[in-house]
Scaffold this active site. Structure first.
Site, PDB file in Angstrom:
ATOM      1  N   LYS A  96       0.811  -1.222   0.000  1.00 37.16           N
ATOM      2  CA  LYS A  96       0.000   0.000   0.000  1.00 37.16           C
ATOM      3  C   LYS A  96       0.844   1.271   0.000  1.00 37.16           C
ATOM      4  O   LYS A  96       0.427   2.300  -0.509  1.00 37.16           O
ATOM      5  CB  LYS A  96      -0.951  -0.002   1.195  1.00 37.16           C
ATOM      6  CG  LYS A  96      -2.057  -1.044   1.021  1.00 37.16           C
ATOM      7  CD  LYS A  96      -3.286  -0.706   1.843  1.00 37.16           C
ATOM      8  CE  LYS A  96      -4.439  -1.623   1.493  1.00 37.16           C
ATOM      9  NZ  LYS A  96      -4.234  -2.996   2.007  1.00 37.16           N
ATOM     10  N   GLU A 118      -9.452   6.640   4.059  1.00 39.55           N
ATOM     11  CA  GLU A 118     -10.327   5.692   4.735  1.00 39.55           C
ATOM     12  C   GLU A 118      -9.485   4.464   5.026  1.00 39.55           C
ATOM     13  O   GLU A 118      -8.485   4.225   4.365  1.00 39.55           O
ATOM     14  CB  GLU A 118     -11.507   5.314   3.839  1.00 39.55           C
ATOM     15  CG  GLU A 118     -11.222   4.224   2.798  1.00 39.55           C
ATOM     16  CD  GLU A 118     -10.188   4.605   1.731  1.00 39.55           C
ATOM     17  OE1 GLU A 118     -10.057   5.820   1.447  1.00 39.55           O
ATOM     18  OE2 GLU A 118      -9.513   3.708   1.202  1.00 39.55           O
ATOM     19  N   SER A 384       1.824  -9.789  -0.873  1.00 36.81           N
ATOM     20  CA  SER A 384       1.465  -8.373  -0.732  1.00 36.81           C
ATOM     21  C   SER A 384       1.808  -7.760   0.624  1.00 36.81           C
ATOM     22  O   SER A 384       2.009  -6.563   0.729  1.00 36.81           O
ATOM     23  CB  SER A 384      -0.027  -8.190  -1.011  1.00 36.81           C
ATOM     24  OG  SER A 384      -0.808  -9.042  -0.192  1.00 36.81           O
TER      25      SER A 384
END
Ligand SMILES: *Cc1c(COP(=O)(O)O)cnc(C)c1O
Length: 400
Positions: A96, A118, A384
């Site tokens: 991310k 968010e 990930s």
């Protein structure tokens, strides 16, 4: 130093449609925000100074390129050549941060001084708070009140990094409601605030921007495969899909390479027939969610249905439009992995390779058993994120 590619290789038209999916279904009040965002993005993504700063931070701050690791034990177990793309080794523990840095730099160039984000499990909130601290900006993270209770360690990380965390009580007080609250806050402060979205979802141009910032993942894979095995293209790329951003990054440079099988692992939760799943592509209907036409889980009355997965990062009731499209034309193959299979895959990786994966990534690992692999097939699994945030869940299994 790796120089990335900034070409747009996405199957997207100028209105943000991927086939029938995507677009920007938004209230009039958001139109100018999105237009301003799109023109700034097009300007800066082509700007050598912007590119150089993005690359410098990815290298010196995130730690890229992330390694491509030939996992010998897993390769023996599955009878194929398994490689792991180690996004788990990035600063803050997942992919991310790649997107958060790209969007953060864009916000700064646009003269904004506050990031709005968010978060569900808190991983994106931590990445946003990190980038805000790095770039000297304020940060407000909207989080469902239920998630605030469940994800205290990440809430504390965000606060330590200087972010304000706003608990959202609306609806069932989870991610879906947090997205609505963040969009509302953005409408109210379009001049000084920037909405730093956490996945390849939302109205155009967000899905495109996020996919292009994450495309560094497959760009590096190609270079690393060339160095390690003498060819750029693997036979398979496997990624878990929540909103679809790590998959977008892992698939990006292979979308037009027909010989590469693209495998998207969806979270089946308690099982595809259980009613408690997050398999929005396999089980969803076409509808508009958060500004984009895509595949959405709906109940019998046609209302949005809450998603469920043991992995907080995958329990989103929709999916980004790129992934909905790639699956609809048969370019990706969807493989379902349920909670139990993901947990088993997490323990298998820990005990055979010494790597504790995030629960999200474990769904991609669980897909390996469902592929018809041959000994010389080269398979890249996008790992990930790391499993530190999931230790509570893993500990429960260990104490059973
Ligand atoms: C958030 C998250 C995901 C799911 O989000 P995508 O946008 O689908 O990538 C997957 N893995 C990890 C580690 C995450 O934190």
């Amino acid at each position: 130093m790796i120089r990335y590619s900034y070409e747009n290789l996405l199957p997207v038209d100028k209105n943000g449609f991927y086939g029938e999916f995507g677009g920007a279904f938004i209230p009039e009040s958001l139109k100018s925000n999105l237009e301003e965002l799109e023109s700034a993005f097009r300007k800066y993504i082509a700007d050598p100074e912007f590119q150089a700063e993005f690359e410098r931070l990815l290298r010196d701050y995130v730690g890229r390129p992330s390694p491509l690791y030939h996992a010998e034990s897993l390769s023996r177990i599955y009878g194929a050549q398994i490689y792991l793309k180690r996004e788990d080794l990035n600063h803050t523990g997942a992919h991310k941060i790649n997107n958060a840095i790209g969007l953060g730099l864009l916000a700064k160039r646009m003269g904004k001084d506050r990031l709005i984000a968010e978060t569900g499990a808190g991983q994106h909130g931590v990445a946003a708070a990190t980038v805000a601290a790095l770039l000297g900006m304020k940060c407000t993270v909207y989080m469902g009140a239920e998630d605030v209770r469940r994800q205290q360690p990440n809430v504390m990380r965000m606060k330590m990094l200087g972010a304000e965390v706003v608990a959202v009580d609306a609806g069932n007080a989870t991610l879906n409601n947090a997205v609505d609250a963040a969009l509302n806050a953005w409408v109210k402060n379009p001049d000084d605030a920037f909405y730093l979205i956490g996945s390849a979802v939302g109205p155009h141009p967000y899905p495109e921007i996020v996919a292009r910032f994450q495309s560094v993942i497959s760009f590096e894979m190609k270079k690393q495969l060339k160095e390690q095995i003498g060819r750029e293209n693997p036979d398979y790329v496997v990624a878990a899909i929540g909103g679809g951003s790590n998959a977008a990054g892992a698939f990006y440079h292979f979308i037009d390479e027909a010989s590469v099988n693209l495998i998207a692992a969806e979270a089946a939760g308690k099982g595809a027939d259980s009613g408690e799943t997050a398999a929005s592509i396999s089980l969803g209907s076409t509808a508009v969610l958060h500004g984009s036409r895509t595949k959405v889980l709906v109940g019998e009355n046609g209302d949005l249905k809450e998603a469920y997965s043991i992995s907080a990062g995958l329990d989103y009731p929709g999916i980004g439009p790129l992934q909905a499209y790639l699956a609809s034309i048969g370019r990706t193959r969807i493989v379902l992995a349920d909670d139990k299979e993901a947990l088993a895959a997490a323990f298998q990786l820990a005990r055979t390779e010494g790597i504790i994966p995030a629960l999200e990534s474990s769904h991609a690992l669980a897909a390996l058993a469902k592929l018809d692999l041959r000994e010389d097939d080269v398979v890249v699994v996008n790992l990930s994120g790391r499993g530190d945030k999931d230790m509570d869940t893993y500990m429960k299994i260990l104490s059973e």
